[in-house]
Design an enzyme around this catalytic site. Structure first.
Site, PDB file in Angstrom:
ATOM      1  N   GLU A  25       0.826  -1.231   0.000  1.00 37.63           N
ATOM      2  CA  GLU A  25       0.000   0.000   0.000  1.00 37.63           C
ATOM      3  C   GLU A  25       0.852   1.271   0.000  1.00 37.63           C
ATOM      4  OE1 GLU A  25      -3.026  -0.236   3.082  1.00 37.63           O
ATOM      5  OE2 GLU A  25      -4.108  -1.757   1.945  1.00 37.63           O
ATOM      6  N   GLU A  77      -5.411  -8.204  -0.629  1.00 39.26           N
ATOM      7  CA  GLU A  77      -6.116  -7.987   0.649  1.00 39.26           C
ATOM      8  C   GLU A  77      -7.564  -7.710   0.313  1.00 39.26           C
ATOM      9  OE1 GLU A  77      -4.608  -5.266   3.645  1.00 39.26           O
ATOM     10  OE2 GLU A  77      -2.551  -5.683   3.012  1.00 39.26           O
TER      11      GLU A  77
HETATM   12  O1  AHR Z   1      -5.199  -5.974   6.961  1.00 38.68           O
HETATM   13  C1  AHR Z   1      -5.044  -4.868   7.795  1.00 38.68           C
HETATM   14  C2  AHR Z   1      -4.320  -3.710   7.104  1.00 38.68           C
HETATM   15  O2  AHR Z   1      -5.126  -3.208   6.082  1.00 38.68           O
HETATM   16  C3  AHR Z   1      -3.020  -4.051   6.416  1.00 38.68           C
HETATM   17  O3  AHR Z   1      -1.942  -4.019   7.276  1.00 38.68           O
HETATM   18  C4  AHR Z   1      -2.901  -2.958   5.401  1.00 38.68           C
HETATM   19  O4  AHR Z   1      -2.167  -3.356   4.273  1.00 38.68           O
HETATM   20  C5  AHR Z   1      -4.344  -2.599   5.083  1.00 38.68           C
HETATM   21  O5  AHR Z   1      -4.546  -1.233   5.089  1.00 38.68           O
END
Ligand code: AHR
Length: 498
Positions: free
Chosen positions: A174, A293
């Site tokens: 990110e 994610e």
């Molecule tokens: O999954 C929790 C967090 O969400 C992770 O660390 C990050 O990559 C995202 O913003």
């Protein structure tokens, strides 16, 4: 009266084989995911290596494929050398992404040994926040090179002679987000990622690299970031990463259940950017998508849930999940199957305690509602995705526009056809499955996820309120299958063709 829908299929109207890595997970050094989650040496459930055997058993049920590690936001301040070698010599550190304490008791070799044992393909994220391209390259030497040079020899000294052979590497996490340690503009990240990619690929030609794309669609840099980074990294970019966390923020179930439409659009926009950059570069090489994610996350998206207050293994973002959340999780998976030609990797975030399908307490564990749609898909994930056309009533979702009451995806595995159907409606639905070029001979097995209302959740006193149960209401009639679905439900049905 139930609403009537038809799912139209044709065995030659294929999309692409479903990549097994779409059924991946994500384990971050965060909250109680590692410590107090998978790893708890003092637990009566711990095995000889300190892993919680009850948690591992529950994870086996999900049968995850690729496992992303060690973060997440955590990785942008993580130095891998802190987590290798004799445990007693590893530093106990203040960790800034989640304001916690990291003892480094679990690191590279422990994770890779666990991954091998669980049948997970490791997907390692390197630190491009405070780390350097060279540090990342050294990590790849540590995990992948034959002994005879510094970092490979260090691995052997630490007890592992044979290379681990990690193929998948994420170039940071990110990096487009202002919350990220070491966040920089796209041009600068693109440069870091390009330098890292070259070093890694020079060292290991088999490595596959995931570059950070837009993590959130609301950021002003959305898609411009992706274009800039892909242009900069060029042919070294094998995958573009995207993330999505969704939630029922305005308390409107019908609207929330429509959000998989936005996932479709997010995938299509990212894919369009990959194609655009490949065409602009006149390159036959295009990046595919790694949705590394994804989940429902909104009830614990604030303040104390996200701040460890300087503690070790604080209970962070331990979201509780209900039936509507599980239906949305099914919606993500529908979308990945429908985009099997471009989504090659996806990771449910996360696996234990932290926004997870499994909650662990010292004396037991709880399978949350979202555990089940993943299992129901996972049991039927082999094969080729088919195009689905759903005919039937639609509604206007406040945020997402015109949406079918029924969502569907399908996978063809030889003579076996797996069909996944969600009824987003508050009333029952009768869903006919019709395969244009052949007949359905029999129902091999079917499972249903349902509950009295969308807010139903499992808890420690009633752990099975929402779970996958055998589904009897499947009739085979005139070469078609007819499913009678209750309100707010998800069915996974395996049919025999011919
Ligand atoms: O999954 C929790 C967090 O969400 C992770 O660390 C990050 O990559 C995202 O913003």
């Amino acid at each position: 009266m139930p609403r009537h829908h038809t799912v139209h299929l044709h065995t030659h109207h294929t999309i692409a084989p479903v990549d097994r890595r779409v059924f991946g997970g994500f384990l971050e050094h965060m909250g109680r995911a590692v410590y107090g989650g998978v790893y708890e040496p003092e637990s009566p459930h711990a095995d000889a290596d300190g892993w919680r055997s009850d948690v591992l058993e529950a994870l086996r049920g999900l049968d995850m494929t690729a496992m992303r590690y060690p973060g997440g936001n955590f990785v942008s301040g993580y130095h891998w050398q802190d987590g290798v070698g004799p445990r007693e010599a590893r530093p106990r550190l203040r960790e800034l992404a989640w304001n916690s304490v990291e003892p480094n008791a679990v690191g590279t070799d422990e994770f890779l040994a666990l991954a091998a044992r669980m049948g997970w393909e490791p997907m390692m994220a390197v630190n491009l926040g405070t780390g350097t391209p060279e540090e990342a390259r050294n990590w790849v030497e540590y995990t992948n090179a034959a002994t005879g040079t510094k970092y490979a020899d260090l691995r052997a000294e630490n007890g592992r002679e044979k290379p681990w052979g990690v193929k998948l590497w994420c170039l940071g996490n990110e990096m487009d987000g202002h919350w990220q340690i070491g966040h920089v503009p796209a041009e600068e990240y693109g440069l870091r990622a390009q330098q890292t990619a070259k070093l890694i690929k020079d060292l290991d030609r088999e490595a596959e690299l995931v570059v950070c794309g837009s993590s959130m669609t609301f950021l002003p840099s959305y898609l411009e970031w992706d274009r800039t980074v892909l242009e900069r990294v060029g042919d070294h970019a094998d995958y573009l990463s995207l993330h999505s966390y969704v939630g029922n923020r305005n308390g409107d179930t019908l609207d929330f259940l429509a959000c998989p439409g936005a996932i479709d659009r997010q995938i299509e926009a990212a894919d369009a950017t990959c194609r655009y950059v490949a065409a602009r570069r006149r390159s036959p090489k295009r990046a595919y998508l790694s949705f590394d994610e994804w989940n429902v996350w909104y009830k614990t998206f604030s303040g104390e849930h996200m701040n460890g207050a300087g503690r070790f293994a604080p209970p962070l973002i331990e979201e509780r999940y209900n039936l509507e959340d599980a239906l949305v999780v099914a919606g993500f998976l529908h979308s990945f199957v429908r985009h099997a030609d471009v989504v090659k990797i996806a990771n449910l975030a996360q696996i234990v305690n932290v926004i997870a399908p499994i909650l662990a307490q010292p004396d037991g564990l709880l399978l949350q509602s979202i555990y089940w749609p993943f299992v129901m898909f996972s049991r039927r994930r082999n094969g080729t995705a088919l195009r689905t056309a759903v005919e039937g009533d639609r509604y206007d979702a406040v945020s997402y526009g015109s949406t079918s009451h029924v969502d569907a995806s399908a996978i063809l595995d030889g003579e076996r056809l797996h069909v996944f159907v969600t009824n987003r409606d508050e009333g029952a639905a009768e869903v006919r499955i019709r395969v244009a070029d052949t007949t359905i001979a029999a129902c091999v097995d079917a499972e249903l996820l349902a509950g009295p209302d969308p807010k139903t959740e499992n808890d420690w006193d009633a752990p099975e309120r929402v779970h996958a149960a055998g589904f009897e209401d499947v009739r085979i009639r005139d070469g078609e299958a007819v499913l009678s679905l209750p309100a707010w439900s998800f069915a996974a049905v395996s049919l025999r063709l011919g």
